[in-house]
Every structure is written in C-alpha cells, then in structure tokens.
Scaffold this motif. Structure first.
Motif, PDB file in Angstrom:
ATOM      1  N   PHE A 321      66.332   7.317 -54.588  1.00 28.78           N
ATOM      2  CA  PHE A 321      66.800   7.237 -55.966  1.00 28.78           C
ATOM      3  C   PHE A 321      65.756   7.834 -56.901  1.00 28.78           C
ATOM      4  O   PHE A 321      64.549   7.626 -56.738  1.00 28.78           O
ATOM      5  CB  PHE A 321      67.064   5.781 -56.365  1.00 28.78           C
ATOM      6  CG  PHE A 321      68.153   5.120 -55.572  1.00 28.78           C
ATOM      7  CD1 PHE A 321      69.479   5.296 -55.923  1.00 28.78           C
ATOM      8  CD2 PHE A 321      67.849   4.321 -54.477  1.00 28.78           C
ATOM      9  CE1 PHE A 321      70.492   4.690 -55.203  1.00 28.78           C
ATOM     10  CE2 PHE A 321      68.850   3.714 -53.758  1.00 28.78           C
ATOM     11  CZ  PHE A 321      70.178   3.901 -54.114  1.00 28.78           C
ATOM     12  N   SER A 322      66.246   8.545 -57.889  1.00 34.07           N
ATOM     13  CA  SER A 322      65.359   9.077 -58.918  1.00 34.07           C
ATOM     14  C   SER A 322      65.206   8.112 -60.088  1.00 34.07           C
ATOM     15  O   SER A 322      64.349   8.293 -60.944  1.00 34.07           O
ATOM     16  CB  SER A 322      65.888  10.424 -59.432  1.00 34.07           C
ATOM     17  OG  SER A 322      67.194  10.275 -59.959  1.00 34.07           O
ATOM     18  N   VAL A 323      66.068   7.076 -60.099  1.00 36.19           N
ATOM     19  CA  VAL A 323      65.992   6.082 -61.172  1.00 36.19           C
ATOM     20  C   VAL A 323      65.123   4.918 -60.715  1.00 36.19           C
ATOM     21  O   VAL A 323      64.985   4.642 -59.517  1.00 36.19           O
ATOM     22  CB  VAL A 323      67.402   5.576 -61.539  1.00 36.19           C
ATOM     23  CG1 VAL A 323      68.225   6.678 -62.146  1.00 36.19           C
ATOM     24  CG2 VAL A 323      68.110   4.976 -60.331  1.00 36.19           C
ATOM     25  N   THR A 324      64.544   4.215 -61.658  1.00 32.49           N
ATOM     26  CA  THR A 324      63.643   3.106 -61.343  1.00 32.49           C
ATOM     27  C   THR A 324      64.275   1.752 -61.599  1.00 32.49           C
ATOM     28  O   THR A 324      63.773   0.739 -61.124  1.00 32.49           O
ATOM     29  CB  THR A 324      62.354   3.232 -62.176  1.00 32.49           C
ATOM     30  OG1 THR A 324      62.706   3.270 -63.574  1.00 32.49           O
ATOM     31  CG2 THR A 324      61.595   4.510 -61.809  1.00 32.49           C
ATOM     32  N   ASN A 325      65.383   1.730 -62.331  1.00 30.43           N
ATOM     33  CA  ASN A 325      66.033   0.471 -62.647  1.00 30.43           C
ATOM     34  C   ASN A 325      66.675  -0.127 -61.404  1.00 30.43           C
ATOM     35  O   ASN A 325      67.448   0.526 -60.711  1.00 30.43           O
ATOM     36  CB  ASN A 325      67.094   0.690 -63.740  1.00 30.43           C
ATOM     37  CG  ASN A 325      67.656  -0.627 -64.230  1.00 30.43           C
ATOM     38  OD1 ASN A 325      68.511  -1.223 -63.591  1.00 30.43           O
ATOM     39  ND2 ASN A 325      67.162  -1.089 -65.375  1.00 30.43           N
ATOM     40  N   ARG A 326      66.342  -1.390 -61.111  1.00 28.15           N
ATOM     41  CA  ARG A 326      66.818  -2.035 -59.884  1.00 28.15           C
ATOM     42  C   ARG A 326      68.322  -2.231 -59.889  1.00 28.15           C
ATOM     43  O   ARG A 326      69.004  -2.018 -58.875  1.00 28.15           O
ATOM     44  CB  ARG A 326      66.109  -3.372 -59.718  1.00 28.15           C
ATOM     45  CG  ARG A 326      66.507  -4.135 -58.458  1.00 28.15           C
ATOM     46  CD  ARG A 326      65.628  -5.356 -58.260  1.00 28.15           C
ATOM     47  NE  ARG A 326      66.111  -6.151 -57.164  1.00 28.15           N
ATOM     48  CZ  ARG A 326      67.014  -7.124 -57.263  1.00 28.15           C
ATOM     49  NH1 ARG A 326      67.534  -7.388 -58.468  1.00 28.15           N
ATOM     50  NH2 ARG A 326      67.404  -7.823 -56.208  1.00 28.15           N
ATOM     51  N   LYS A 327      68.880  -2.632 -61.006  1.00 25.20           N
ATOM     52  CA  LYS A 327      70.321  -2.851 -61.080  1.00 25.20           C
ATOM     53  C   LYS A 327      71.105  -1.560 -60.880  1.00 25.20           C
ATOM     54  O   LYS A 327      72.150  -1.539 -60.227  1.00 25.20           O
ATOM     55  CB  LYS A 327      70.673  -3.493 -62.422  1.00 25.20           C
ATOM     56  CG  LYS A 327      70.168  -4.923 -62.571  1.00 25.20           C
ATOM     57  CD  LYS A 327      70.650  -5.533 -63.889  1.00 25.20           C
ATOM     58  CE  LYS A 327      70.198  -6.992 -64.000  1.00 25.20           C
ATOM     59  NZ  LYS A 327      70.648  -7.604 -65.287  1.00 25.20           N
ATOM     60  N   THR A 328      70.570  -0.469 -61.427  1.00 21.97           N
ATOM     61  CA  THR A 328      71.231   0.829 -61.250  1.00 21.97           C
ATOM     62  C   THR A 328      71.220   1.238 -59.782  1.00 21.97           C
ATOM     63  O   THR A 328      72.215   1.758 -59.253  1.00 21.97           O
ATOM     64  CB  THR A 328      70.532   1.899 -62.097  1.00 21.97           C
ATOM     65  OG1 THR A 328      70.494   1.470 -63.454  1.00 21.97           O
ATOM     66  CG2 THR A 328      71.256   3.234 -61.999  1.00 21.97           C
ATOM     67  N   LYS A 329      70.107   0.984 -59.109  1.00 23.11           N
ATOM     68  CA  LYS A 329      70.029   1.285 -57.681  1.00 23.11           C
ATOM     69  C   LYS A 329      71.053   0.486 -56.890  1.00 23.11           C
ATOM     70  O   LYS A 329      71.722   1.003 -55.982  1.00 23.11           O
ATOM     71  CB  LYS A 329      68.626   0.970 -57.149  1.00 23.11           C
ATOM     72  CG  LYS A 329      67.544   1.929 -57.610  1.00 23.11           C
ATOM     73  CD  LYS A 329      66.215   1.541 -56.981  1.00 23.11           C
ATOM     74  CE  LYS A 329      65.101   2.475 -57.432  1.00 23.11           C
ATOM     75  NZ  LYS A 329      63.796   2.106 -56.828  1.00 23.11           N
ATOM     76  N   MET A 330      71.212  -0.800 -57.225  1.00 25.57           N
ATOM     77  CA  MET A 330      72.177  -1.644 -56.524  1.00 25.57           C
ATOM     78  C   MET A 330      73.599  -1.146 -56.737  1.00 25.57           C
ATOM     79  O   MET A 330      74.413  -1.120 -55.802  1.00 25.57           O
ATOM     80  CB  MET A 330      72.039  -3.087 -57.012  1.00 25.57           C
ATOM     81  CG  MET A 330      70.745  -3.771 -56.579  1.00 25.57           C
ATOM     82  SD  MET A 330      70.615  -5.449 -57.217  1.00 25.57           S
ATOM     83  CE  MET A 330      72.038  -6.206 -56.466  1.00 25.57           C
ATOM     84  N   VAL A 331      73.910  -0.725 -57.960  1.00 28.34           N
ATOM     85  CA  VAL A 331      75.250  -0.224 -58.256  1.00 28.34           C
ATOM     86  C   VAL A 331      75.542   1.043 -57.461  1.00 28.34           C
ATOM     87  O   VAL A 331      76.605   1.191 -56.845  1.00 28.34           O
ATOM     88  CB  VAL A 331      75.407   0.027 -59.772  1.00 28.34           C
ATOM     89  CG1 VAL A 331      76.721   0.760 -60.054  1.00 28.34           C
ATOM     90  CG2 VAL A 331      75.352  -1.282 -60.532  1.00 28.34           C
TER      91      VAL A 331
END
Length: 712
Positions: A321-331
């Motif tokens: 993932f290039s994003v760091t937000n945990r919730k975004t990764k889970m989604v």
C-alpha cells in the motif's frame, strides 16, 4: 468503401489460411488436438482480426440490405470460430504475454459486443426481419461465453504448467535411472530409442497445448463453435432461398459489391474453422473416454484445485500500500478479498458449465469409437497374425511401461490405451522419416576410413600458436582447415573434391550439434563462430580467409609447396589490431599454421616427394578420424537434447531429437564396434583434451611406416 470491404475480406482470408495451416500441421504430425502453430493470439493476429470484424463494429453505416445483414451477423459467427481456434494458443505464453493478450482480446470482443448491442437497440440489425435481432443477441451471448472461457483458461494455464513441470522432472529422473540401470556399456540405438520414446510420451502428454486442448473449456468452446456455425449456415440458406427479396434488397450499404465477397469468404472460414474445434472436442473425450470416466464426470462436477489456485494465491497474497492510514488499508484489503471471492465463485461456475456443455457430444464420440472398434474387429477376423484385435501381451507390457511417463493434471485419470499406442506409433514414424534422410556421403566417408587409432594414443608434438590466445580448439575448425587444404590441391579431380565437400558439409551439421550441446562455453563459441564463417567461404566461394584456393602460383605444383604457401600466408596474416575481423582472421590463421606446420615437420626432408594424390588421401583420412572421434558423442547429444527445461519448447526439442536419432542410427551403429580411446568419458566431447588435433603428426608417421604413403 468497396475497397475497404476488400481489405476486410483480405484480413479474413489471412485468418482462414492460418487456420488451414494449423489443420494441415495437425494432420501431417498426427496431432488430432491440432496445436496452434500459425494461428495464435498475438499483436499481429489481433490486428488482423480487428480488421476482419469491421462490419459488426461499423455504427456509421446502416447496411439495410439482406446481404449486408447476413454479412454483419456472419462476421460474429466467424469471430466465434476464430476464438474457438485460438484457445489452445494461450498455453504457449508466459504470464506477462498471457496477461497482455487476454486483456487485448477482452477489449476487442467487448467493443464488438457493445457495438452490436447498440445496433440491435437502434434497429440497425433486423431492419427487415426482426428474427435477425434474436440471432445477433445469440451471437453476443456466445461471444461473451467464449470470452469468459478464455479468461478463465488463462487463470488455469499457469498453475497447470507448474503441476506438469513437477511431474516432468520426476519422469525425467526416472528415465535417466532406467538408462543407467540397463546393461552397462556405450549407448546403443535400442537404448536411445527407448529413452527418446519415454521423453516423447512426456513431451506429448505434458504439452501445454495438449493439456489445454483436452480440457473441459476447450470442449465447451468447440461445442459453441459448432452450434454457431450451424445456425449461420441455416440462416444463410433460409435467406438465399428468398431469391426475390435478395434481388430487391441486395446491397443497402456503401460497401456495395464487396459485401458478397466478405460474406462468402467468412462463410467458408466458419466451415473450415469448425474442423479443428470439433476435432479437439472429440479428442478431449476420446483420449480419456471410459465408462468409469463418464460416471465420475456425471456423478460429481468436481472443480479441481488448479482451476482456482491462482485466484486463491492472489487472495492470500499481501498488497503493498502507498497509503499509511490503517483504516484505508483495511478497506482496500477487504475489497480485494471480496472481489476475489466473487471471481472464485464465477470460476467454479464456469468450470461446471463447461463440463456440462462438454457432455453434449459424448454420445457422438461413443458412436464414433464404437464404429472404429467394430472396424478393427472386422479386420482382425481376416488377419491370421492378429491376436486380440491386433495386440499381443508383449506390446501390452511395453505400453504399461510407457504409461509411467504419461503426464496428466489429475492423478485419477488414465490416458486411453488407443491414445498411448498412437503416440508410440508417431515416434516410430518420425524415426523412419529420419532414416530416409541419413547423410549418405558422410556414412561412406566413415566407412572408407575406419581409423580411430590416433585419438589419445600418441605423444603430441606441440606447435606453439602464432599469438597468445584464450580461444580453445573446437571440432569444426580443424575440419574446415583440413578441407580447405584438400580443396586447394589442383591435381585432384573435381568430382572427388565435391564428394569430400559434401561429406564434410553433412558431418559439420552433427559436429555443430555436438559443440552446441556439450562444449558451448564462451571460449569455444568464438572459435566455433569463426569455423562457421570460414566454412561458408570454403564451400561456396572456394576461398580461405579471402584467398582463392585455386589461384596458386604456377610453381606451387607440389604438395610441399602448397603446404608451405598456406603456412606462410597464415603467418603473415596475424595482426595486432584486435577487432572482430582480425580476431576471426587470427583464429583461422592460427589453425592453418599449426596444422600445416605439423604436416611439414612430420616429413622433414621428404616433403618435396609427397604427391598431391597421397596428401589428399591422408587429409581425407584425418578428416574422417576427427569426424569419427567427434560423432562418438552423438548418443550423449541425443540424451542431452531429450531434456528441455522450457516447457513451451519441450515438444519441438524432443521432435528434433527423435529425427536426429533416425538420421544418425547408421552412424551410431557403425561407430559402436570401434574401440574408444583410453580417456575419461568426460573428456570425449573436447577436441583439445583427447589430442585429435595433434593426431596429424603421429598418424602421418604411422602411414609412412606402414606403407600407406609411398614416397617417390
């Protein structure tokens, strides 16, 4: 516009010719699953197919004539036929090629489907006869099903190759062990026949195209192809019978007179293109057909793991993932899992549907096999030598031995005995075909000069090279150098020289195989490349490194003067400039210098008394000895070439090896009784390790002492 129509017809004709070429290739090689060799899925074929599909994607032209409507619908039937023919070609691709070509095919077919749906909605299709709309919708459904089958097969092929590769490696080890467990000694023709037959079985049954052609997906695509062609034939016959309407509304588009050309060509394409999918459907069932298989197939439509394993691997794999937000990764992760679960379910549904569709022609296949069996029984009644329908216990036992090398995705499946027998017969047929192409001139040369005594027996007189080099001697360079000297002798009849050239030319074909298979390191490759370039000069132009072999000075009328001329020319040719051309000249000059210097030193003061005829005879003898020493490695070459690490190239490699065995059987048998030099077997493939190049001096001395050369 009519000329654009002719362009469409020409593109369709190219596709038809490629499909016909695959048909002929399959019949010629007795491969009833018709592998795709010419009509394959790639950028070029997709471009041609896109041109051939110009009519159904043309939204700007209403095409309201009867012939126009049939041609437009016929193009969709032709597309169904081409997709069914292209399916096995997916097995020849690696993962990157497979992904690229499947995406390109998806884009092409989806564009076609969308355009046809627009034409149905707007009434462009079915302007006169609304039944055409239903036919167009049917073809849209068939194209969509074929597209799904292609995509699902693409997901399966990579895992299938991995399974087959593991089984092939185990079979290859078994074949090598069987070869070692046989009676000790040099490999004879019978041992080699059995070894290549084992690998032929593995290469044939483990061929990616064979596996794909025998799958339920291919059978389903064959059924769809046949149904679409039958419907197109019926619709065409129905409309053509309405002659008055056809005359009144013959052409209603700007394509004009090119429409019937397109219609006829694509109609022929549908008929011709149906043969291969129909035969694959028959082959897929007949290769494994039995009462047990039918019962298991009908009882439970089991989806084997290799159909969905790739999707399960993707589901379990981690995504960077290039994003760091945990919730975004889970989604994102949950979306991926849900999407792949849907894909797995769709994949299983498609597999079950394909197996159900594949059962439709099973009664036809049973009927055909029953007729074949009745015919064999009828023939057996009038054949006194046949035992149990042409088979005997000994052959049955051999087939059981070969069955160990059958590669299949499912362990509970068995290849039918009839199919195994057919594969075994194809090996024998190919060997016999190779026997008819045996190198007659080479065989005659090896029989005429049966010497082998020079290899590894005598002390060698070291001739220092003209320049310091890391390049090693190879088999082919001294052969070409000696032949150049023999060709230069002016008193030898042209017929005799031509016969020697033909013998060496045939021999170099197999010498090259030995070099490429057994000593293809960088230090040998440069010398081998120089030998190939030099041989082209000698054979075609009668030149040696640019020097005319027939243009000596008048005073060079003795063998000694000619040898001295070659030695001096070679010595003067070596330069210090290290470019590609000078390296080639230096390698050739160094070989010529060492060989001529060896011959000159062997005669000392008697060189002037040596006649050209005697020198030619001895040069021919030395050439035959070097060829003999080199060709003793042919059994090892055949064993080596049986094994090909790339699965896509394995079948063609074994095919070439079987033909090589057929061509060289007589040579191997002739060399079988000759005593090998007392050397390490690992050194036999290398000329610089067994002293063949230095064979010249002791061999000539031995010839003089034995009276084979008479000094004048």
């Amino acid at each position: 516009m009519p000329w654009i129509g002719m362009y469409i017809a020409l593109a369709s004709l190219f596709c038809i010719l490629a499909m016909v070429a695959d048909l002929l290739h399959g019949f010629r090689n007795r491969k009833l699953y018709f592998p795709c060799k010419y009509f394959t899925l790639n950028a070029a074929s997709l471009s041609v197919i896109a041109v051939a599909m110009k009519l159904p994607v043309d939204l700007s032209n209403p095409m309201r004539g009867w012939a126009d409507q049939i041609a437009r619908i016929g193009s969709m039937a032709f597309m169904c036929t081409m997709m069914a023919n292209l399916l096995p070609s997916l097995a020849t691709m690696n993962s990157k090629e497979l992904l690229t070509n499947i995406i390109a095919l998806d884009i092409l077919v989806i564009t076609l489907i969308v355009n046809v749906c627009i034409e149905v909605y707007t009434g462009v299709i079915g302007y006169f006869y609304h039944f055409f709309m239903l036919i167009a919708v049917f073809y849209v459904a068939m194209l969509l099903i074929l597209l799904i089958i292609h995509t699902c097969s693409g997901l399966t092929i990579l895992k299938s190759k991995q399974i087959i590769e593991l089984k092939y490696q185990a079979g290859h080890e078994t074949a090598l062990n069987d070869l070692e467990l046989q009676q000790p000694g040099r490999l004879n023709v019978e041992k080699l026949k059995q070894h290549v037959k084992n690998h032929w079985i593995m290469a044939g049954t483990g061929s990616p195209q064979f596996i794909t052609a025998c799958s339920a997906a291919t059978s389903a695509s064959g059924v769809i192809c046949v149904v679409s062609t039958i419907i197109h034939v019926l619709i065409s016959a129905l409309v053509i019978s309405e002659t008055e309407r056809l005359r009144k509304y013959e052409y209603g588009s700007d394509y004009k007179w090119s429409i019937p050309v397109i219609l006829i060509i694509q109609f022929i394409g549908c008929l011709v293109g149906t043969i291969a999918p129909l035969c694959r459907c028959y082959a897929s069932l007949s290769f494994k057909l039995s009462i047990k298989w039918i019962w298991n197939h009908i009882k439970v439509f089991k989806v084997e793991s290799y159909w969905t394993q790739k999707l399960y691997d993707l589901k379990q794999s981690s995504v960077s993932f290039s994003v760091t937000n945990r919730k975004t990764k889970m989604v994102i992760h949950n979306i991926k899992v849900i999407f792949l679960i849907i894909c797995i379910g769709l994949q299983k549904t498609v597999v079950v549907a394909c197996k159900m569709i594949a059962l439709l022609p099973i009664f036809f296949v049973i009927f055909v096999l029953f007729c074949i069996r009745c015919w064999k029984w009828f023939k057996a009644m009038f054949s006194a030598s046949s035992i149990v329908m042409g088979q005997n216990p000994e052959k049955q036992e051999n087939f059981n031995d070969l069955r160990r090398y059958v590669l299949q995705l499912q362990d509970d499946m068995e290849l039918s005995e009839r199919t195994l027998k057919s594969i075994s017969k194809s090996v024998n047929h190919l060997i016999k075909k190779g026997e008819k192409q045996q190198p007659s001139n080479l065989v005659k040369l090896l029989r005429e000069f049966k010497g082998f005594e020079g290899v590894g027996k005598y002390d060698s007189l070291h001739i220092p090279p003209l320049f310091a080099t890391d390049y090693l001697d190879c088999w082919s360079l001294p052969l070409v150098t000696l032949t150049a000297v023999a060709v230069s002798l002016p008193k030898i009849q042209n017929e005799i020289v031509d016969r020697l050239l033909s013998s060496v030319s045939e021999g170099l074909t197999y010498v090259t195989l030995v070099e490429e298979s057994l000593n293809a390191t960088d230090k040998y490759v440069s010398t081998q490349k120089a030998a190939k370039v030099l041989w082209l000069e000698v054979e075609v132009s009668n030149k040696w490194v640019g020097k005319n072999l027939k243009n000596h000075a008048p005073e060079l009328n003795t063998a000694g003067f000619i040898l001295q001329w070659f030695k001096n020319t070679a010595k003067n040719m070596v330069t210090e400039v290290q470019n590609d051309n000078s390296i080639y000249r230096s390698i050739c000059a160094n070989s010529m210098y060492r060989i001529t210097e060896s011959i000159l030193l062997s005669y000392h003061t008697n060189i002037d008394e040596l006649s050209q005829e005697d020198l030619f005879t001895e040069l021919s003898s030395i050439i035959a000895d070097i060829l003999t020493a080199c060709l003793t490695n042919l059994p090892q070459v055949i064993v080596t070439k049986c094994h090909e690490s790339v699965i896509e190239k394995r079948e063609s490699s074994v095919n070439a090896t079987v033909q090589l065995l057929g061509e060289t059987m007589q040579i191997i048998n002739n060399l079988q009784d000759r005593e090998l030099p007392d050397l390490d077997p690992a050194d036999l493939p290398f000329i610089d390790k067994n002293g063949v190049i230095i064979l010249i001096i002791p061999l000539l001395k031995n010839c003089i002492s034995s009276g084979r050369i008479k000094l004048m």
